[in-house]
Scaffold this motif. Structure first.
Motif, PDB file in Angstrom:
ATOM      1  N   VAL A 112      53.898 -34.902  -3.255  1.00  0.00           N
ATOM      2  CA  VAL A 112      52.515 -34.588  -3.258  1.00  0.00           C
ATOM      3  C   VAL A 112      51.795 -34.266  -4.676  1.00  0.00           C
ATOM      4  O   VAL A 112      50.591 -34.840  -4.955  1.00  0.00           O
ATOM      5  CB  VAL A 112      52.255 -33.233  -2.286  1.00  0.00           C
ATOM      6  N   MET A 113      52.631 -33.784  -5.516  1.00  0.00           N
ATOM      7  CA  MET A 113      52.151 -33.311  -6.823  1.00  0.00           C
ATOM      8  C   MET A 113      52.110 -34.855  -7.608  1.00  0.00           C
ATOM      9  O   MET A 113      50.878 -34.981  -8.269  1.00  0.00           O
ATOM     10  CB  MET A 113      52.991 -32.543  -7.561  1.00  0.00           C
ATOM     11  N   ASP A 114      52.797 -35.535  -7.423  1.00  0.00           N
ATOM     12  CA  ASP A 114      52.553 -36.853  -8.213  1.00  0.00           C
ATOM     13  C   ASP A 114      51.455 -37.622  -7.571  1.00  0.00           C
ATOM     14  O   ASP A 114      50.722 -38.383  -8.261  1.00  0.00           O
ATOM     15  CB  ASP A 114      53.844 -37.854  -7.835  1.00  0.00           C
ATOM     16  N   MET A 115      51.057 -37.557  -6.197  1.00  0.00           N
ATOM     17  CA  MET A 115      50.149 -38.227  -5.547  1.00  0.00           C
ATOM     18  C   MET A 115      48.634 -37.581  -6.389  1.00  0.00           C
ATOM     19  O   MET A 115      47.606 -38.260  -6.421  1.00  0.00           O
ATOM     20  CB  MET A 115      50.079 -38.078  -4.126  1.00  0.00           C
ATOM     21  N   LEU A 116      48.602 -36.464  -6.499  1.00  0.00           N
ATOM     22  CA  LEU A 116      47.534 -35.786  -7.081  1.00  0.00           C
ATOM     23  C   LEU A 116      47.327 -35.713  -8.525  1.00  0.00           C
ATOM     24  O   LEU A 116      46.219 -35.869  -9.200  1.00  0.00           O
ATOM     25  CB  LEU A 116      47.505 -34.199  -6.758  1.00  0.00           C
ATOM     26  N   MET A 117      48.240 -36.306  -9.139  1.00  0.00           N
ATOM     27  CA  MET A 117      48.278 -36.385 -10.784  1.00  0.00           C
ATOM     28  C   MET A 117      47.515 -37.864 -11.021  1.00  0.00           C
ATOM     29  O   MET A 117      47.447 -38.649 -10.552  1.00  0.00           O
ATOM     30  CB  MET A 117      49.614 -36.462 -11.470  1.00  0.00           C
ATOM     31  N   LEU A 158      40.402 -36.039 -24.895  1.00  0.00           N
ATOM     32  CA  LEU A 158      39.769 -37.392 -24.827  1.00  0.00           C
ATOM     33  C   LEU A 158      40.883 -38.204 -23.989  1.00  0.00           C
ATOM     34  O   LEU A 158      41.779 -38.754 -24.963  1.00  0.00           O
ATOM     35  CB  LEU A 158      39.763 -37.790 -26.109  1.00  0.00           C
ATOM     36  N   ASN A 159      41.190 -38.283 -22.975  1.00  0.00           N
ATOM     37  CA  ASN A 159      42.245 -39.099 -22.209  1.00  0.00           C
ATOM     38  C   ASN A 159      41.774 -40.479 -21.934  1.00  0.00           C
ATOM     39  O   ASN A 159      40.516 -40.832 -22.271  1.00  0.00           O
ATOM     40  CB  ASN A 159      42.516 -38.423 -20.959  1.00  0.00           C
ATOM     41  N   PRO A 160      42.709 -41.141 -21.384  1.00  0.00           N
ATOM     42  CA  PRO A 160      42.273 -42.650 -21.110  1.00  0.00           C
ATOM     43  C   PRO A 160      41.014 -42.788 -20.219  1.00  0.00           C
ATOM     44  O   PRO A 160      40.538 -43.656 -20.297  1.00  0.00           O
ATOM     45  CB  PRO A 160      43.577 -43.070 -20.551  1.00  0.00           C
ATOM     46  N   HIS A 161      40.960 -41.892 -19.379  1.00  0.00           N
ATOM     47  CA  HIS A 161      39.975 -42.197 -18.187  1.00  0.00           C
ATOM     48  C   HIS A 161      38.514 -42.070 -18.923  1.00  0.00           C
ATOM     49  O   HIS A 161      37.523 -42.830 -18.867  1.00  0.00           O
ATOM     50  CB  HIS A 161      39.979 -41.316 -17.254  1.00  0.00           C
ATOM     51  N   GLY A 215      35.119 -33.533  -9.430  1.00  0.00           N
ATOM     52  CA  GLY A 215      36.052 -34.724 -10.036  1.00  0.00           C
ATOM     53  C   GLY A 215      35.904 -35.905  -9.003  1.00  0.00           C
ATOM     54  O   GLY A 215      36.775 -36.838  -9.251  1.00  0.00           O
ATOM     55  N   PHE A 216      34.713 -35.780  -8.181  1.00  0.00           N
ATOM     56  CA  PHE A 216      34.727 -37.229  -7.369  1.00  0.00           C
ATOM     57  C   PHE A 216      34.363 -38.458  -8.236  1.00  0.00           C
ATOM     58  O   PHE A 216      34.806 -39.581  -7.411  1.00  0.00           O
ATOM     59  CB  PHE A 216      33.568 -36.923  -6.370  1.00  0.00           C
ATOM     60  N   THR A 263      42.211 -39.934 -10.262  1.00  0.00           N
ATOM     61  CA  THR A 263      42.770 -39.122  -9.678  1.00  0.00           C
ATOM     62  C   THR A 263      42.291 -39.718  -8.040  1.00  0.00           C
ATOM     63  O   THR A 263      41.238 -39.261  -7.518  1.00  0.00           O
ATOM     64  CB  THR A 263      42.361 -37.710 -10.145  1.00  0.00           C
ATOM     65  N   PRO A 264      43.116 -40.471  -7.458  1.00  0.00           N
ATOM     66  CA  PRO A 264      42.443 -41.085  -6.005  1.00  0.00           C
ATOM     67  C   PRO A 264      42.345 -39.840  -5.070  1.00  0.00           C
ATOM     68  O   PRO A 264      41.659 -40.339  -4.168  1.00  0.00           O
ATOM     69  CB  PRO A 264      43.721 -41.970  -5.724  1.00  0.00           C
ATOM     70  N   GLU A 265      42.931 -38.915  -5.151  1.00  0.00           N
ATOM     71  CA  GLU A 265      42.898 -37.886  -3.997  1.00  0.00           C
ATOM     72  C   GLU A 265      41.554 -37.178  -4.119  1.00  0.00           C
ATOM     73  O   GLU A 265      41.052 -36.667  -3.419  1.00  0.00           O
ATOM     74  CB  GLU A 265      44.157 -36.885  -4.018  1.00  0.00           C
ATOM     75  N   ARG A 266      40.992 -37.084  -5.226  1.00  0.00           N
ATOM     76  CA  ARG A 266      39.522 -36.595  -5.601  1.00  0.00           C
ATOM     77  C   ARG A 266      38.623 -37.514  -5.570  1.00  0.00           C
ATOM     78  O   ARG A 266      37.481 -37.167  -5.139  1.00  0.00           O
ATOM     79  CB  ARG A 266      39.436 -35.817  -6.828  1.00  0.00           C
ATOM     80  N   TYR A 267      38.968 -38.720  -5.835  1.00  0.00           N
ATOM     81  CA  TYR A 267      37.767 -39.994  -5.883  1.00  0.00           C
ATOM     82  C   TYR A 267      37.222 -40.244  -4.638  1.00  0.00           C
ATOM     83  O   TYR A 267      37.669 -40.407  -3.751  1.00  0.00           O
ATOM     84  CB  TYR A 267      38.550 -41.225  -6.509  1.00  0.00           C
TER      85      TYR A 267
END
Length: 314
Positions: A57-62, A126-129, A282-283, A288-292
């Motif tokens: 689950v944690m991996d899915m959220l990262m 400044l992350n990749p996103h 964070g939509f 982060t697909p679980e927020r997107y």
């Protein structure tokens, strides 16, 4: 103006289990430094999500930066570089990612002047996103600069959690001065028209609002995503046109919109605001697909580009 649209929460692949809202909220608390990594994991365990181990689950959220990237770093349509500029009132210097559409530098003997957009990251550097957002805006025929507020700490460390820990150690007032220095540097470049806008997310959304106060007439437009609002007394100092985006499920921040709307109206500031149903904090972040929320994100993006076209090209 507040407009409500019907959208679906999250972007889920076929056969992928949808996580409960409580799991997404735990991630938001974790990534914003409100809880530790251990507390994040313990909270996920307590949810007892059927068929999934806490680690899964944690991996899915990262964040999934590579999967979400829309514009490759070496895309032939852009010209990008890292630039370090002086910030005498801040931390001394600020490094950032500068992007221009490649065609703007080949059509004439001199580079084509373009309006500039500052892109400000969340509370982890400044992350990749955020770099990808800068590239996306460059392909809308803007020149963009995404400053790294972690410059004084050595820059974004390649890990959002570590970046968040570093972020908490940076002097907030000096970091704001770094952002102002970045904006004025972009505005003053020979290949910029002198018209600049700013957008940002969470911390960067708050910075977008703050820069509208701090820079006054030097800023043409701002498009903050789920950002904190300035003190009411400061709103009268704003000259930039303000476009606000919030997720309806991000209740703490979306609740600030009516008061902000009223104050902007009283100050005579051109503005619009949108609250997107079924959308969390964070939509916009497709990493982060679980927020997107794809539909809300695309609608907010089209409005943001239109806003900058309207107020930064005139």
């Amino acid at each position: 103006m507040e407009t409500m649209e019907t959208v679906e929460l999250g972007e889920h692949k076929p056969g992928r289990q949808k996580l409960p809202a409580e799991a997404v909220e735990l991630y938001n608390l974790f990534i914003h430094g409100a809880i530790s990594r251990r507390a994040f994991g313990d909270g996920i365990k307590k949810l007892g999500i059927s068929g999934l181990a806490a680690a899964a689950v944690m991996d899915m959220l990262m964040p999934k930066y590579a999967e979400a990237q829309q514009i490759a770093r070496n895309d032939f349509r852009i010209k990008a570089s890292y630039e370090t500029i002086p910030s005498p009132n801040g931390n001394g210097t600020i490094k950032g990612y500068l992007v221009r559409p490649s065609g703007a530098d080949t059509r004439e003997a001199k580079p084509m002047k373009l309006p500039g957009i500052i892109v400000v990251h969340e509370n982890r550097g400044l992350n990749p996103h955020i770099e990808d957002i800068a590239r996306r805006l460059a392909l809308e025929n803007f020149m963009t600069f995404a400053p790294d507020g972690l410059t004084s700490m050595g820059g974004y460390p390649g890990d959002d959690y570590k970046g968040g820990l570093m972020f908490a150690k940076v002097d907030g007032k000096k970091m704001l001065e770094d952002m102002a220095a970045a904006a004025l540097w972009l505005k003053g470049r020979e290949d910029c028209t002198g018209k600049i806008g700013i957008t940002g997310f969470c911390y960067g959304g708050g910075v977008s609002n703050t820069m509208a106060v701090k820079l006054g007439a030097d800023l043409a437009a701002a498009a903050p995503y789920y950002g904190g609002v300035p003190m009411e007394a400061d709103i009268a100092k704003m000259k930039a046109a303000i476009l606000v985006h919030h997720g309806a499920l991000d209740t703490r921040l979306s609740a600030t919109w009516p008061g902000y709307d009223k104050a902007l109206t009283a100050a005579g500031v051109p503005h619009e605001g949108y609250i997107y149903p079924n959308s969390v904090h964070g939509f916009n972040c497709d990493a982060t697909p679980e927020r997107y929320n794809k539909e809300a994100s695309q609608l907010a993006w089209s409005r943001t580009v239109g806003w900058f076209n309207k107020y930064c090209r005139g």
